[in-house]
Design an enzyme around this catalytic site. Structure first.
Site: not given
Lengths: 455, 490
Positions: A82, A112, A199
């Site tokens: 992402h 992910d 992230s």
């Protein structure tokens, strides 16, 4: 009052630190943190992807920010799907503040994870890669730290403990880009602060080994962050580097834990997993397995799932089976035990691309199984109109978002690749009017687009 | 100044109090025996009517809308329901929550009735069509949209009469949240009025809801509560203590129900029951206007018409052999004059007006070649919006029947079994699979739920067993799941 508390705080800290340097350890906690930091920091990178975003029928470029880390001598970087998935261009900043271009080697929305490769110049030196640890041996309560660029604040470090190591985030959870994720792994939960921008960054233990990839925080909460366990990341990254994508087997089965249905299945003590749904046109559907059957064994090995967090392991076992292999499956149906042989198939794409048809005034998106389910479509034929530019050509022809284009001038459009080819052809020939055949829910519509071409 | 009171809670409270005040010391006497069973007998005929009332106060703004309920009474086996003309009058909510009825002349607005639904005491609920007002009896009529059910009507006796002091029974419907239940109250005819029509009975000492029935001790229907008086605060006065006693053309009174004699309703109810119901005809297609540009681009030899985008399964259009992509160009020998989307309504109106049983001669083009066919119009099937629903209170679940449009939009076969979730039960667990409106309910525990009847049967057995857990099996697209519900037995 205030003064009394202010005086106490340093005292508590000192006490805590001295207690933590356990017996037999010559290092204080502080020294361990600093050492672990030094082992990881050189390999830490900041990832700025430049991606296409589509809104209201138009394509625009957008940039974001995330974290990542170099994990091998070839200059491969691990980050989140992402963060860097579908990026057109990547700007990667090393910890020595050098900017390096990079490319996406492979991406896997279902976990992910994305793997990037640094394109170092002739006079640039690859920083020392991180060492990958073992997430299975993590203990709840163990110290960990999260490194990355929260809110683009580069090379930030936060510190906490493992709050839980087998957190299951609902399999109906979706990424910001719309894909399902997390069916194949449980998550490490930590109270080390994880904020937007973290992230893709590493979760590191006190020995300086990377044990997870920080992936998400929790909205409306603090001190609750989640990381993908490094053991699954290792497998996925290896396959992405080898083949560019992760292939998984698929049987068309989904499961439900027994905990809430124990009465109904009278199964408090017996093993087995409740089969929740069976896709009709799937390996399991074709041999006659039914929803409500209990899966007793898969490839000769017993199966059981009382609680939701036991499901990812089973999904992963099925996904890891070689594609095209005949597998033995035992299920119980009422009093009977039934044996089946199924041939596994490759799981379809869970992520679809979008494209802009500029002179027709709309954007369109390929149809995945998830999208078909969302729109109640019978199959994944065609492309979905994602956005229509107000007062554009498509708008004037009364094309609507959600319309499914199935043909252009009577030539079938099976998927987004077909649309790309056909759009280019019509765009090149500058045809004035183009007839699209679309399905609006169940009904066919004929949409005559008067194209507007820019010179 | 007039009013009639709808089923409002303050009135209900009064009513309840009055129930308890009636000295039922006659438990063993003949009267009590006669009363026994009256509630059951009338429970089949009294219904709750829920409707949307739209009041257009000016043309400049959208109409005000309110969802209201009142009591109705079934007057024919085909499901004709009579209600007070109160439904046409703009409903004013006063601060104390008491609904009062002002005549239309005060508000200069007349309400329109839409989306009526009728609920029977057995819990079944149907869509209903508003048939209109009978000016003579000043009542409104609805028709319950259920083809396959025979209803139990009341019969208004033409020869009945009552005298002052006579003992009568008032049968009324307690609305939610108190009911729905049928309440029976022993009363006396207190007076016979002279205005506005001779024979108005002052039936009870309490305010019975409009729509209540006055029954003789022999169980014969002798009157219908059409109005009542009640004191309400006068919201138009600056004096907060000003009260209006509102009731049309009747002597002042407070908290009394007024019943009109049964004979007033005989003609209207018979007239309405015997009228041939003109039902909408249905062709069963989705249509798109064929514009000149589209026709030219497609190389068609016409300049207008209607493109068929969908032909419903088991529809008259399908029986007539029409297919998706056909272009309708002629209806009964006349050209189909449609080239803009806005014109389709005219064609649809023609089909509607032709009515059930009509034969439509249709000329159409298929692959550019002309052909003709005849479509025999069927009654329009119920759509999802008009579908019959069943509510299972203990499961906190409401479902409706599968309708033709549901089948089409979900790409299902006509044989599809199941019922459609309207209101899902609230999830009490961490189960990420939540039942949603539009899901298909296929099984409850081990029992297949093929249709609404099957659902009713399953719910009935559950009510007997009172299990502490019930498992629903639900399908959504190509996914399905189990969902445990803890029924509420209190």
């Amino acid at each position: 009052m205030g003064n009394r508390y202010a005086a106490r705080v340093p005292l508590i800290l000192i006490v805590a630190f001295t207690v933590i340097s356990g017996p037999g350890s010559a290092q204080t906690l502080q020294e361990q943190i600093l050492e672990a930091r030094d082992r990881v920091t050189p390999a830490l990178v900041n990832v700025q992807p430049i991606t296409d975003v589509y809104s209201s029928g138009e394509r625009r470029s957008a940039t974001g920010v995330g974290s990542g880390f170099i994990f091998d001598e070839d200059g491969h970087v691990i980050t989140n799907y992402h963060v860097a998935g579908k990026a057109k261009r990547l700007i990667i900043t090393l910890s020595n503040k050098q900017r390096v271009p990079g490319v996406v080697v492979g991406e896997d929305p279902l976990t992910d994870i994305a793997v990037l490769k640094l394109e170092l110049g002739p006079d640039q030196v690859l920083p020392r890669p991180v060492a990958l640890g073992d997430s299975d041996s993590l203990a709840v309560g163990e110290y960990v730290m999260a490194l990355g660029s929260p809110l683009a604040l580069q090379r930030s470090l936060s510190f906490g403990v493992v709050s839980s190591k087998d957190r299951y985030l609902s399999d109906t959870f979706k990424l910001p880009t719309g894909e399902k994720t997390g069916s194949f792994n449980t998550w490490i939960q930590t109270d080390a602060a994880i904020n937007p921008g973290n992230s893709g960054g590493p979760l590191v233990n006190l020995e300086g080994y990377v044990v997870g990839v920080n992936a998400r925080g929790a909205f409306g909460a603090s001190s609750i962050g989640f990381a993908i366990p490094i053991n699954i990341v290792k497998e996925v990254a290896a396959e992405l580097i080898r083949t560019g994508h992760v292939s998984r087997s698929w049987l068309g089965l989904t499961f439900q834990p027994r905990e809430e249905l124990a009465q109904y299945f009278e199964s408090e003590s017996v093993p087995g997993v409740v089969i929740r749904s069976v896709e009709p046109d799937s390996p399991a559907g074709r041999v006659g397995i039914q929803a409500g059957d209990m899966l007793l064994a898969y490839r000769g090995e017993g199966t059981s799932a009382q609680f939701t967090e036991e499901l990812p392991e089973l999904y992963k076992r099925i996904a890891d089976t070689p594609i095209g292999e005949d597998v033995a499956v035992a299920v119980s149906r009422g009093e009977d035990v039934l044996q089946f042989t199924l041939t596994t198939e490759e799981r379809g794409q869970s992520s679809s691309d979008e494209m802009e048809c500029e002179s027709w005034g709309f954007t369109a998106r390929g149809i995945t199984r998830e999208l078909a389910l969302e729109f109640s479509l019978p199959d994944s034929t065609g492309v979905i109109v994602a956005g229509v530019i107000p007062n554009g050509a498509g708008f004037r022809a009364r094309l609507f978002p959600g319309d499914r284009i199935v043909a252009i001038e009577d030539e079938p459009v099976a998927n987004l690749d077909d649309l790309k080819v056909m759009y280019r052809r019509y765009d090149d020939s500058q045809k004035d009017a183009v007839l699209l055949t679309v399905m609006r829910r169940h009904s066919r519509r004929w949409v005559l687009i008067e194209a507007s071409y820019d010179d | 100044m007039t009013t009639k009171l709808r089923c409002v809670s303050s009135a209900m409270l009064l009513f309840l109090v009055s129930l308890f005040c009636v000295p039922f010391t006659v438990a063993q006497d003949e009267t009590a025996r006669k009363l026994k069973g009256l509630d059951e007998r009338y429970s089949q005929s009294l219904v709750q009517v829920r409707y949307r009332q739209q009041v257009a106060r000016s043309t400049a703004e959208p109409p005000d809308e309110d969802e209201l309920t009142t009591t109705g009474v079934i007057v024919s086996p085909q499901g004709i329901v009579m209600v007070s003309a109160i439904v046409y009058e703009p409903f004013n909510q006063v601060p104390h929550g008491v609904g009062i009825r002002f005549p239309a002349s005060v508000n200069r607005a007349v309400a329109r009735i839409a989306d009526a639904r009728i609920r029977l005491m057995d819990g079944t609920e149907y869509a209903a069509t508003h048939l209109g007002r009978d000016p003579e009896a000043d009542v409104a009529f609805f028709r319950i949209e259920a083809d396959d059910r025979e209803f139990v009507p009341v019969v208004f006796g033409a020869e009945t009469s009552a005298s002052v002091g006579e003992r009568v029974v008032v049968v009324s419907l307690l609305p939610e949240p108190l009911g729905p239940a049928v309440a029976v109250e022993l009363s006396r005819v207190q007076a016979i009025t002279a205005s506005p029509q001779a024979g108005y009975m002052v039936a009870t000492g309490a305010a019975d809801p409009v729509g209540s029935l006055v029954v003789s001790l022999d169980g014969e229907l002798i009157g219908y509560v059409d109005a009542l008086t009640v004191a309400v605060p006068d919201t138009r006065s600056r004096n907060p203590l000003a009260f209006l006693t509102v009731m049309r053309d009747l002597p002042k009174g407070i908290g009394r129900g007024y019943a009109r004699p049964a004979r007033d309703f005989v003609d209207a109810s018979v007239r309405e029951s015997e009228a041939e119901p003109a039902r909408r005809g249905w062709l069963g297609v989705e249509m798109q206007a064929l514009s000149d540009e589209l026709a030219t681009h497609m190389g068609l030899p016409v300049k207008q018409g209607i493109l068929l985008g969908y032909v419903y399964r088991n529809s008259p259009a399908e029986a007539a052999g029409l297919e998706v992509g056909d272009v309708l160009v002629e209806l009964d020998g006349e050209p189909v004059d449609v080239s803009r989307e806005e014109d389709i309504g005219v064609f649809a109106e023609q089909v509607l007006r032709a009515g059930v049983g009509a034969n439509l001669e249709l000329g159409y083009l298929r692959d550019g070649v002309s052909a003709t066919t005849t479509a025999y119009l069927d009654p329009a099937p119920r759509s999802a919006r008009e579908a019959e629903t069943v509510k299972a209170d203990q499961l906190d679940l409401t479902v409706r029947e599968i309708t033709y449009d549901f089948l089409a939009t979900r790409f299902l076969e006509p044989e599809q079994k199941g019922v459609v979730v309207v209101k899902p039960p609230v999830a009490v667990s961490s189960n990420p699979n939540r039942v949603s409106p539009g899901d298909l309910l296929l099984r409850v525990d081990d029992q297949p739920v093929d249709d609404l009847d099957a659902f009713r049967a399953v719910v009935a057995t559950i009510r007997e067993r009172q299990p502490d857990e019930v498992v629903l099996f639900v399908e959504r697209g190509f996914e399905s799941f189990f969902f445990a519900v803890k029924p509420d037995w209190n």
